[in-house]
Design an enzyme around this catalytic site. Structure first.
Site, mmCIF file in Angstrom:
data_model
loop_
_atom_site.group_PDB
_atom_site.id
_atom_site.type_symbol
_atom_site.label_atom_id
_atom_site.label_comp_id
_atom_site.label_asym_id
_atom_site.label_seq_id
_atom_site.Cartn_x
_atom_site.Cartn_y
_atom_site.Cartn_z
ATOM 1 N N ASP A 1 0.839 -1.190 0.000
ATOM 2 C CA ASP A 1 0.000 0.000 0.000
ATOM 3 C C ASP A 1 0.880 1.248 0.000
ATOM 4 O OD1 ASP A 1 -2.591 1.413 0.485
ATOM 5 O OD2 ASP A 1 -1.615 1.914 2.379
ATOM 6 N N GLU B 1 1.803 -0.414 -5.054
ATOM 7 C CA GLU B 1 0.846 0.636 -5.398
ATOM 8 C C GLU B 1 1.697 1.894 -5.544
ATOM 9 O OE1 GLU B 1 -3.360 2.452 -3.772
ATOM 10 O OE2 GLU B 1 -1.760 2.116 -2.334
#
Length: 732
Positions: free
Chosen positions: A369, A405
């Site tokens: 993330d 990401e």
């Protein structure tokens, strides 16, 4: 109050329900500074905690219920900034926490407060729930001096506990799957949401790792043809106080409390071995397990947040603080704080965590993330930064799947294509282009062609391969595929933020009516568009990712930010109608076609240039009249139909020799009207066999057409045709 007045030396007595003088006294030895955490060696437990600025560390032991504090033991040794001690009488199951003494000087970056029970950053299991109370905060809420004040209340009654674990587990013959990237199809899902409404999962197991192990669940996932189950965060995390006050929960889990411990609510029992059993079960079904991990921030928030672990252990080391005002946090995450991976011990904690999950838990990879933060040094994002270099050189981490990401809200935060070799990256340019094309937006053909071929403009450098582009149209963050074709606007009212949260630019289209529709034509067009999206993802060069539930036509009722919806808005509905059953079969067919045709998943970037030595073009782009696209056609903003000819003789590797794959023709028509596409000739072929047409049902048999014939493409449809060799006498 100035900093000197706010400073505490950590020697202040801490109020407890039971005086230390009547607590038991355990034997304690010096122990070792490595490994960090609580380590059971078969004879006792070693405790080791990093803190560069603490003056004293107390280990707090609790009874088996966690309610009574039995003893406080001052860790006797301090080696290389690690406090450590060994308890020969401690055993697995022991509940514990820490109280760390040191200066309370927020203006200098220090927030030590021994009145606050702290979680071990290396705890392998965290038990009990966090109960929000003002005692959890290192400062006194409501005090005139704000976070410069010092709170003397004991937080232990409101804190969960760490548990010592025995890592022994019988894996038997279980082995990692180790699928190559060209055989990878990612399937993003949520431990809780996937099984909460599943009829085959016993109620007691729903929403847990055990629920995901039920045979019907595993068999279903395997039947889809996906290879890798990517789980939203399973690390221990916290429910935000403001959500609980609204009757909501942090459903996605991007609010980490412990990087080594599985989230307690996902355990049907009391042992972390349940997760190991899950991994073994999925490996036995030839399915990989990928973890979505959050190492960019923690649940402790900014200077006004609670003191739960790192903030009270060594705030100035663990977090990135403002250089000129260390009272405040650098917030590149939008969550209040940012982990300081430029510090060697923080970097060690993150890589130790990754290695733990890759070795002890045997997971197959990680999706990071806000990964740009992990590569950001004080001078900015650096693909040669400490964390990224650590992963590349590590003999364990370099061999598992690493997916970034590649964006965050910090400076220089958008880094698609900027990660080093060995990494794959979520490609939002792919997402947006495919959405815009099938919506019918003007001028999309040049961008579409680039995205279909693995986004070489981003990834074709330094020996990176097409798999580096993770191609997706939907993910947990945003619309489901059903809602992408059913809503023009987000409908996030249930989140309690007056529909102000979530993205506004969704590139969605409701096809004529907002939300559910009884119009048969609208329903049929929506279903065809969903088929178009799925086929596009699976027929593109790169690594495809599907959102679990899209094949079930799952809706979130137009909510594109369901992070706080731990309810039927987010949970998969397994009460399926005929359309859902048909879509499941469609996904199975399309994923099988991807595996059948290696030309769809090449390990090299395919070029549209003529190869004189081979005497062929690997890729040819075609207009509806069968002619090759030229500059004028590419620049036609009204053009919405494109053919892609993939020559199976294309060189499959660095060795100069022709391939022996099937030659394919893909036709994409985003016009609202039908288009007659003239089928081109191809060397050694005798015609074209239509394997898939999204305007037709799966029950229709493949049909053959001769060169030069027209293949009528219905409005907004996609077709895949296979070259029939002249010598072929039968269709299989």
């Amino acid at each position: 109050m100035n900093t000197s007045q706010a400073t505490r030396d950590g020697d202040k007595s801490v109020a407890t329900d039971e005086s230390p003088s009547v607590m038991r006294r355990s034997r304690v030895n010096e122990g070792w500074s490595f490994p960090l955490g609580a380590t059971w060696d078969g004879l006792g437990v070693n405790f080791a905690l990093f803190s560069a600025h603490a003056t004293r560390v107390e280990l707090c032991l609790f009874d088996e219920t966690g309610e009574q504090e039995l003893e406080r033991i001052e860790l006797p040794e301090y080696t290389d900034e690690v406090w450590h001690g060994y308890l020969p009488d401690a055993r697995p199951g022991q509940l514990y926490g820490y109280r760390v003494h040191g200066p309370y000087a927020p203006e200098e970056g220090h927030r030590f407060n021994p009145n606050k029970l702290l979680l071990d950053p290396y705890a392998k299991q965290i038990v009990g729930e966090l109960k929000w109370d003002e005692a959890l905060f290192g400062y006194t809420i409501g005090h005139d001096d704000g976070d410069l004040s010092f709170d003397e209340r004991d937080s232990a009654p409101f804190m969960p506990r760490c548990r010592v674990v025995d890592p022994a587990f019988t894996w038997g013959r279980s082995r990692g799957v180790q699928l190559p990237w060209d055989h990878t199809i990612l399937y993003e899902t949520h431990v809780r949401g996937y099984t909460m409404r599943h009829p085959s999962v016993p109620e007691a197991l729903r929403g847990t790792f055990a629920g995901l192990m039920v045979n019907d669940v595993v068999d279903y996932i395997h039947s889809l043809g996906v290879s890798s189950v990517e789980l939203l965060p399973i690390h221990a995390f916290v429910d935000d106080q403001h959500l609980l006050e609204q009757g909501l929960h942090n459903y996605w889990g991007y609010n980490t409390l412990g990087f080594f411990a599985p989230h307690s609510r996902y355990l049907a029992g009391e042992s972390i071995h349940e997760f190991k059993e899950l991994v073994a079960r999925y490996h036995a079904a030839d399915l990989e397990v990928i973890l979505d991990v959050v190492y960019n921030h923690t649940a402790e928030g900014n200077e006004l947040g609670p003191t739960l672990s790192l903030k009270g252990i060594d705030n100035a080391s663990y977090y990135r603080l403002m250089p000129d005002e260390p009272r405040y946090y650098i917030d590149d995450t939008g969550t209040g704080n940012t982990l300081n991976l430029s510090h060697q011990r923080v970097l060690q904690m993150v890589t130790d965590s990754l290695r733990y999950w890759a070795t002890e838990m045997r997971v197959d990879g990680f999706r990071f993330d806000l990964a740009t933060i992990l590569g950001r040094e004080p001078h900015g994002f650096d693909e040669g930064g400490g964390f990224l270099d650590s992963c590349r050189q590590d003999p364990i981490l370099s061999q598992v799947k690493l997916i970034a990401e590649p964006w965050d809200c910090g400076p220089g935060g958008y880094q698609v294509g900027g990660f080093p070799p060995g990494w794959a990256e979520w490609n939002d340019r792919y997402r947006d282009t495919i959405r815009a094309f099938w919506r019918g937006d003007e001028g999309q053909l040049p961008e579409l062609a680039t995205r279909l071929m693995g986004s070489a403009d981003f990834f074709n450098r330094r020996g990176r391969r097409p798999f580096a582009s993770v191609n997706f149209v939907t993910a947990h963050d945003g619309y489901t595929l059903h809602d992408l074709v059913a809503y023009n606007d987000k409908h996030n009212e249930a989140n309690g933020e007056d529909n102000n949260d979530g993205h506004d630019n969704n590139l969605s289209w409701n096809h004529g009516e907002e939300g559910p529709s009884e119009d048969g034509e609208i329903q049929a067009l929506r279903l065809r568009q969903i088929r178009n999206f799925i086929a596009t993802i699976l027929f593109s060069q790169g690594t495809p990712m599907l959102l679990a539930g899209d094949e079930l036509l799952r809706t979130q009722q137009g909510n594109n930010n369901a992070y706080c919806q731990d309810n039927e808005i987010s949970w998969l509905n397994w009460n399926l109608d005929g359309d859902a059953h048909a879509m499941i079969e469609y996904v199975r067919r399309v994923s099988a076609l991807r595996m059948r045709y290696p030309i769809l998943r090449r390990g090299r970037f395919l070029s549209g240039e003529y190869n004189e030595e081979m005497g062929l073009k690997e890729v040819t782009w075609l207009a509806p009249d069968g002619a090759e696209m030229d500059v004028e056609r590419w620049e036609d903003s009204e053009a919405r139909t494109l053919g892609l000819l993939l020559d199976g003789r294309a060189q499959p590797s660095g060795i100069r020799r022709a391939g022996a794959d099937d030659t394919l023709l893909l036709i994409f028509n985003a016009h609202h009207e039908e288009v007659a596409f003239h089928l081109p000739e191809a060397p050694s072929g005798g015609g074209w066999l239509c394997r898939l047409d999204t305007s037709r049902t799966l029950e229709e048999e493949p049909f053959q057409r001769a060169f030069g014939e027209e293949h009528v493409m219905e409005g907004r449809s996609l077709a895949l045709l296979e070259l029939v060799q002249r010598a072929d006498v039968a269709v299989t």
